[in-house]
Design a protein around this motif. Structure first.
Motif, PDB file in Angstrom:
ATOM      1  N   GLU A  71      -0.898   7.465  -2.200  1.00 53.39           N
ATOM      2  CA  GLU A  71      -0.745   8.233  -3.435  1.00 53.39           C
ATOM      3  C   GLU A  71      -1.954   9.096  -3.745  1.00 53.39           C
ATOM      4  O   GLU A  71      -2.098   9.598  -4.859  1.00 53.39           O
ATOM      5  CB  GLU A  71      -0.448   7.286  -4.604  1.00 53.39           C
ATOM      6  CG  GLU A  71       0.896   6.578  -4.462  1.00 53.39           C
ATOM      7  CD  GLU A  71       1.233   5.751  -5.696  1.00 53.39           C
ATOM      8  OE1 GLU A  71       0.991   6.230  -6.817  1.00 53.39           O
ATOM      9  OE2 GLU A  71       1.741   4.641  -5.542  1.00 53.39           O
ATOM     10  N   GLU A 128     -10.479   0.430 -12.170  1.00 54.36           N
ATOM     11  CA  GLU A 128      -9.250   0.174 -12.908  1.00 54.36           C
ATOM     12  C   GLU A 128      -9.213   0.996 -14.200  1.00 54.36           C
ATOM     13  O   GLU A 128     -10.250   1.352 -14.754  1.00 54.36           O
ATOM     14  CB  GLU A 128      -9.113  -1.311 -13.220  1.00 54.36           C
ATOM     15  CG  GLU A 128     -10.244  -1.888 -14.050  1.00 54.36           C
ATOM     16  CD  GLU A 128     -10.119  -3.390 -14.220  1.00 54.36           C
ATOM     17  OE1 GLU A 128      -9.261  -3.819 -15.006  1.00 54.36           O
ATOM     18  OE2 GLU A 128     -10.878  -4.114 -13.552  1.00 54.36           O
ATOM     19  N   ARG A 168     -13.695   8.802 -16.284  1.00 57.42           N
ATOM     20  CA  ARG A 168     -12.907   7.982 -15.359  1.00 57.42           C
ATOM     21  C   ARG A 168     -13.699   6.742 -14.987  1.00 57.42           C
ATOM     22  O   ARG A 168     -14.817   6.821 -14.495  1.00 57.42           O
ATOM     23  CB  ARG A 168     -12.557   8.784 -14.098  1.00 57.42           C
ATOM     24  CG  ARG A 168     -11.651   8.016 -13.127  1.00 57.42           C
ATOM     25  CD  ARG A 168     -11.220   8.905 -11.971  1.00 57.42           C
ATOM     26  NE  ARG A 168     -12.307   9.205 -11.068  1.00 57.42           N
ATOM     27  CZ  ARG A 168     -12.254  10.162 -10.142  1.00 57.42           C
ATOM     28  NH1 ARG A 168     -11.181  10.931 -10.038  1.00 57.42           N
ATOM     29  NH2 ARG A 168     -13.275  10.376  -9.341  1.00 57.42           N
ATOM     30  N   GLN A 219      -1.872   1.695  -7.504  1.00 58.37           N
ATOM     31  CA  GLN A 219      -2.557   2.856  -8.059  1.00 58.37           C
ATOM     32  C   GLN A 219      -1.859   3.320  -9.327  1.00 58.37           C
ATOM     33  O   GLN A 219      -2.478   3.887 -10.228  1.00 58.37           O
ATOM     34  CB  GLN A 219      -2.597   3.983  -7.035  1.00 58.37           C
ATOM     35  CG  GLN A 219      -3.425   3.661  -5.814  1.00 58.37           C
ATOM     36  CD  GLN A 219      -3.569   4.849  -4.882  1.00 58.37           C
ATOM     37  OE1 GLN A 219      -3.539   5.989  -5.321  1.00 58.37           O
ATOM     38  NE2 GLN A 219      -3.727   4.590  -3.595  1.00 58.37           N
ATOM     39  N   ARG A 274      -7.628   2.027  -8.560  1.00 61.84           N
ATOM     40  CA  ARG A 274      -7.938   3.041  -7.549  1.00 61.84           C
ATOM     41  C   ARG A 274      -9.391   2.901  -7.141  1.00 61.84           C
ATOM     42  O   ARG A 274     -10.285   2.861  -7.996  1.00 61.84           O
ATOM     43  CB  ARG A 274      -7.657   4.453  -8.089  1.00 61.84           C
ATOM     44  CG  ARG A 274      -6.187   4.673  -8.408  1.00 61.84           C
ATOM     45  CD  ARG A 274      -5.909   6.041  -8.963  1.00 61.84           C
ATOM     46  NE  ARG A 274      -4.507   6.138  -9.389  1.00 61.84           N
ATOM     47  CZ  ARG A 274      -3.976   7.199  -9.986  1.00 61.84           C
ATOM     48  NH1 ARG A 274      -4.716   8.263 -10.219  1.00 61.84           N
ATOM     49  NH2 ARG A 274      -2.696   7.194 -10.346  1.00 61.84           N
ATOM     50  N   ASP A 275      -9.606   2.868  -5.857  1.00 65.31           N
ATOM     51  CA  ASP A 275     -10.955   2.744  -5.321  1.00 65.31           C
ATOM     52  C   ASP A 275     -11.564   4.144  -5.237  1.00 65.31           C
ATOM     53  O   ASP A 275     -11.593   4.763  -4.186  1.00 65.31           O
ATOM     54  CB  ASP A 275     -10.902   2.089  -3.936  1.00 65.31           C
ATOM     55  CG  ASP A 275     -12.291   1.789  -3.388  1.00 65.31           C
ATOM     56  OD1 ASP A 275     -13.279   2.065  -4.092  1.00 65.31           O
ATOM     57  OD2 ASP A 275     -12.384   1.286  -2.258  1.00 65.31           O
ATOM     58  N   GLU A 276     -12.032   4.638  -6.395  1.00 66.11           N
ATOM     59  CA  GLU A 276     -12.583   5.981  -6.449  1.00 66.11           C
ATOM     60  C   GLU A 276     -13.864   5.979  -7.267  1.00 66.11           C
ATOM     61  O   GLU A 276     -14.151   5.038  -8.010  1.00 66.11           O
ATOM     62  CB  GLU A 276     -11.566   6.959  -7.037  1.00 66.11           C
ATOM     63  CG  GLU A 276     -11.046   6.572  -8.412  1.00 66.11           C
ATOM     64  CD  GLU A 276      -9.877   7.430  -8.859  1.00 66.11           C
ATOM     65  OE1 GLU A 276      -9.407   8.265  -8.066  1.00 66.11           O
ATOM     66  OE2 GLU A 276      -9.436   7.272 -10.008  1.00 66.11           O
ATOM     67  N   SER A 309       0.839  -1.191   0.000  1.00 67.02           N
ATOM     68  CA  SER A 309       0.000   0.000   0.000  1.00 67.02           C
ATOM     69  C   SER A 309       0.876   1.244   0.000  1.00 67.02           C
ATOM     70  O   SER A 309       1.947   1.281   0.612  1.00 67.02           O
ATOM     71  CB  SER A 309      -0.903   0.001   1.233  1.00 67.02           C
ATOM     72  OG  SER A 309      -1.727   1.148   1.255  1.00 67.02           O
ATOM     73  N   ALA A 355      -5.396   8.306  -3.646  1.00 63.54           N
ATOM     74  CA  ALA A 355      -6.670   7.606  -3.759  1.00 63.54           C
ATOM     75  C   ALA A 355      -6.663   6.394  -2.832  1.00 63.54           C
ATOM     76  O   ALA A 355      -5.633   6.038  -2.270  1.00 63.54           O
ATOM     77  CB  ALA A 355      -6.899   7.171  -5.211  1.00 63.54           C
ATOM     78  N   ARG A 356      -7.820   5.765  -2.678  1.00 65.64           N
ATOM     79  CA  ARG A 356      -7.897   4.565  -1.839  1.00 65.64           C
ATOM     80  C   ARG A 356      -7.326   3.368  -2.588  1.00 65.64           C
ATOM     81  O   ARG A 356      -7.535   3.201  -3.782  1.00 65.64           O
ATOM     82  CB  ARG A 356      -9.352   4.269  -1.468  1.00 65.64           C
ATOM     83  CG  ARG A 356     -10.022   5.328  -0.622  1.00 65.64           C
ATOM     84  CD  ARG A 356     -11.437   4.880  -0.270  1.00 65.64           C
ATOM     85  NE  ARG A 356     -12.213   5.954   0.319  1.00 65.64           N
ATOM     86  CZ  ARG A 356     -12.965   6.809  -0.380  1.00 65.64           C
ATOM     87  NH1 ARG A 356     -13.025   6.683  -1.693  1.00 65.64           N
ATOM     88  NH2 ARG A 356     -13.641   7.760   0.215  1.00 65.64           N
ATOM     89  N   ASP A 357      -6.617   2.533  -1.837  1.00 70.86           N
ATOM     90  CA  ASP A 357      -6.089   1.296  -2.397  1.00 70.86           C
ATOM     91  C   ASP A 357      -7.158   0.211  -2.434  1.00 70.86           C
ATOM     92  O   ASP A 357      -8.071   0.185  -1.599  1.00 70.86           O
ATOM     93  CB  ASP A 357      -4.937   0.763  -1.527  1.00 70.86           C
ATOM     94  CG  ASP A 357      -3.662   1.573  -1.686  1.00 70.86           C
ATOM     95  OD1 ASP A 357      -3.371   1.989  -2.812  1.00 70.86           O
ATOM     96  OD2 ASP A 357      -2.977   1.780  -0.666  1.00 70.86           O
ATOM     97  N   CYS A 377      -3.856   0.121 -13.725  1.00 72.11           N
ATOM     98  CA  CYS A 377      -3.798   0.848 -12.450  1.00 72.11           C
ATOM     99  C   CYS A 377      -5.136   0.673 -11.739  1.00 72.11           C
ATOM    100  O   CYS A 377      -6.186   0.588 -12.383  1.00 72.11           O
ATOM    101  CB  CYS A 377      -3.525   2.334 -12.692  1.00 72.11           C
ATOM    102  SG  CYS A 377      -2.008   2.663 -13.608  1.00 72.11           S
TER     103      CYS A 377
END
Length: 607
Positions: free
Chosen positions: A175, A233, A229, A196, A221-223, A172, A177-179, A219
């Protein structure tokens, strides 16, 4: 003869007339003309019309085949009559006269049609994505994506970049954003993280002695999702170079992006090389954001001083309190009716929560409108002068809108207003891709609530001026070797010349309030590598999904991803995310601690 096909469904031409061929594909559509049944057979490559006579013993088999059933047909290629030629099809001069037919697979009644242009809900399309992908436009987008990636890959290798893969299971990293975390079975209580971005690994490759690296990198990111976007992924053209300046990075990636857009953008205009470079502060002033859409010709100007101690009391009072005023030209708007200005004011108030948009109308040698009537002539001339330094001849026939407020708010709202005004006036350039670099980002910014100094963009960037700047300058005045590449108002990539010196890195993090112990804990592996000889290096990572989305002229990024998630980050086709059984959780040494469901109003006791 091959058991399935001698040709694809997009291959047959007039020269093939008289030959015996075999095709396999899906039943795209059928047309029953009484004595003749026409079947459009489709595969990945195209579509061929097949015809069978009612007298044929195969007629009932063909007639019973539902749309999207898979057939193998054999027969002679015949030339179509002049009046039946379909000029819109590559195979439109011929048809196949069916002599044999095999039903390879019978399709059930379809939940959605492949042929035609019918619209379906996202839920329907994503739940049956394997059918959706057969549809012409979506299918073409996937082909485009593959071709774009192939072109990018060749352009990078031609420049001497090595394609290398970096780990998917890693540690982890904070960076931004959430991993996504992956529990380790072999190490109970510990977790991997999906990357990420390959940021640290690609820098370590430079430390390892490789000179130019790239990969088409996944990549995670849990966003939340946006139109540009995808949740969960995405893919990027990740690259890094050793012993380079910022200009070297630009010179490496610009021909790749320009070449790909030139190759796949059809007749749309593309910014010529080299791409313009716009300092961050200038971009905020002229465009109201750091993602300027250069298809919009309207350029803003700072006119704060023209309103200081002026006759327009509302702005004058705000300027006295530290507000700024931005002027937005509206080319040719002077002849617009009053409703045009009222509509923009209503948008500002109702949609954006602003006080409105003040304006001046330049017509018949006069300055009209609420501000024009209350502002001294010399101040109006000063506004014209400021705008004409960056625009073409703002004057009679035009209007100017104004935004007044504290700088960060005023810049943001003025940027939105600039876009809205250009759209209302139909000034946005059509069929063009306009690139630029945004450079000279501030290294730090101040948090308005806490007053603390924070990194403004990328903490691993090299500060301009190096250690000397960190030691002597006001942190808020320090710029970084950070850059974004933007196209049509969409950020394709962020990048930087990296901070490769441990002493500079510790000092830079220290200014932002991170002690050496924190930096060593979070980034110890990279710091250790830098202590054993790290070259100057830098790179960037343009987004593959966004590039393809723009080239395909699609408004939503899901249209260029083979198996996208929905807005709630759910895979409706595979049913992910999904619950797992207790045996699986036990194997991973995990227990669930789920939030309690919200109590509804009907859950109360009955008296």
């Amino acid at each position: 003869m091959h058991p399935y096909r001698t040709h694809t469904c997009g291959a047959l031409k007039l020269d093939d007339a008289g030959t015996q061929v075999r095709l396999s594909g899906w039943v795209h559509r059928k047309r029953d003309h009484g004595n003749l049944l026409f079947i459009d057979l489709r595969d990945h490559y195209g579509l061929t019309q097949c015809v069978i006579d009612v007298s044929s013993p195969l007629f009932e088999t063909a007639e019973a085949a539902r749309p999207e059933s898979v057939l193998t047909v054999t027969g002679a290629v015949v030339e179509r009559s002049e009046e039946t030629v379909n000029a819109s099809l590559p195979t439109g001069q011929v048809e196949l006269k069916v002599e044999e037919i095999i039903v390879e697979n019978t399709a059930e009644v379809l939940p959605m049609q492949v042929a035609g242009e019918a619209e379906y809900s996202d839920e329907m399309r994503l739940s049956h994505r394997f059918i959706d992908l057969r549809r012409e436009k979506v299918h073409a987008n996937m082909v485009l994506r593959s071709n774009v990636i192939s072109s990018i890959r060749k352009r990078m290798t031609d420049q001497g970049f090595l394609e290398m893969q970096t780990p998917i299971l890693t540690a982890s990293s904070p960076e931004g954003a959430r991993d996504f975390l992956v529990p380790s079975r072999m190490h109970p209580g510990k977790f991997y993280a999906l990357p990420q971005a390959p940021q640290q690994f690609k820098q370590l490759l430079m430390v390892s002695g490789f000179d130019k690296y790239f990969q088409i990198a996944p990549c995670f990111r849990d966003e939340d999702a946006r139109a540009d976007r995808s949740p969960g992924e995405f893919y990027q053209l990740d690259f890094e170079m050793a012993y380079v300046t910022q200009e070297d990075v630009f010179e490496a990636i610009e021909p790749v992006l320009h070449g790909v857009f030139e190759e796949f953008a059809a007749d749309r205009n593309i910014t010529p090389l080299p791409f313009p470079q716009i300092p961050f502060a200038e971009s905020m002033l002229k465009y109201g954001n750091d993602k300027p859409d250069l298809r919009n010709p309207l350029i803003m100007a700072d006119v704060t001083e023209a309103f200081r101690d002026s006759g327009f009391g509302l702005f004058a009072k705000n300027v006295e309190k530290g507000a700024v005023v931005r002027a937005i030209p509206a080319t040719g708007a002077a002849d617009k009716p009053r409703s045009f200005f009222d509509k923009l004011n209503a948008w500002a108030r109702d949609d954006e929560g602003a006080g409105g948009l003040g304006y001046i109308i330049f017509a018949d040698g006069e300055a009209k409108g609420p501000i024009g009537k209350n502002l001294e002539p010399d101040r109006i001339e000063a506004i014209k002068t400021a705008l004409n330094e960056v625009n073409d001849n703002v004057g009679d026939g035009d209007a100017v809108f104004f935004v007044c407020g504290q700088q960060s708010m005023a810049e943001k709202f003025a940027g939105l207003a600039r876009t809205r005004i250009a759209e209302e006036l139909d000034l946005i350039e059509k069929n063009a891709f306009r690139f630029c670099w945004i450079v000279d980002y501030p290294m730090y910014e101040m948090d308005e609530d806490s007053g603390k100094i924070e990194f403004s963009h990328n903490p691993f960037s090299m500060p301009q001026g190096g250690m000397d700047a960190l030691a002597a300058d006001n942190p808020l005045d320090i710029l970084a070797y950070q850059y974004d590449i933007v196209c049509n108002g969409i950020e394709l990539s962020s990048g930087a010349i990296r901070n490769h010196r441990p002493d500079i890195m510790l000092k830079a993090f220290g200014i932002a309030g991170y002690g050496a112990d924190v930096v060593e804990k979070e980034f110890g592996g990279m710091l250790q590598a830098f202590r054993y000889g790290a070259p100057p290096h830098g790179g960037s990572a343009p987004g593959i999904d966004r590039i393809v989305m723009m080239l395909a002229d699609e408004p939503n990024i899901r249209e260029v991803i083979a198996f996208p998630m929905n807005q709630q980050a759910e895979d409706l086709l595979m049913g992910a995310p999904a619950a797992v059984d207790n045996a699986h959780l036990k194997e991973l040494s995990l227990k669930l601690n789920l939030p309690k469901p919200a109590k509804s109003e009907s859950d109360g006791d009955i008296g």
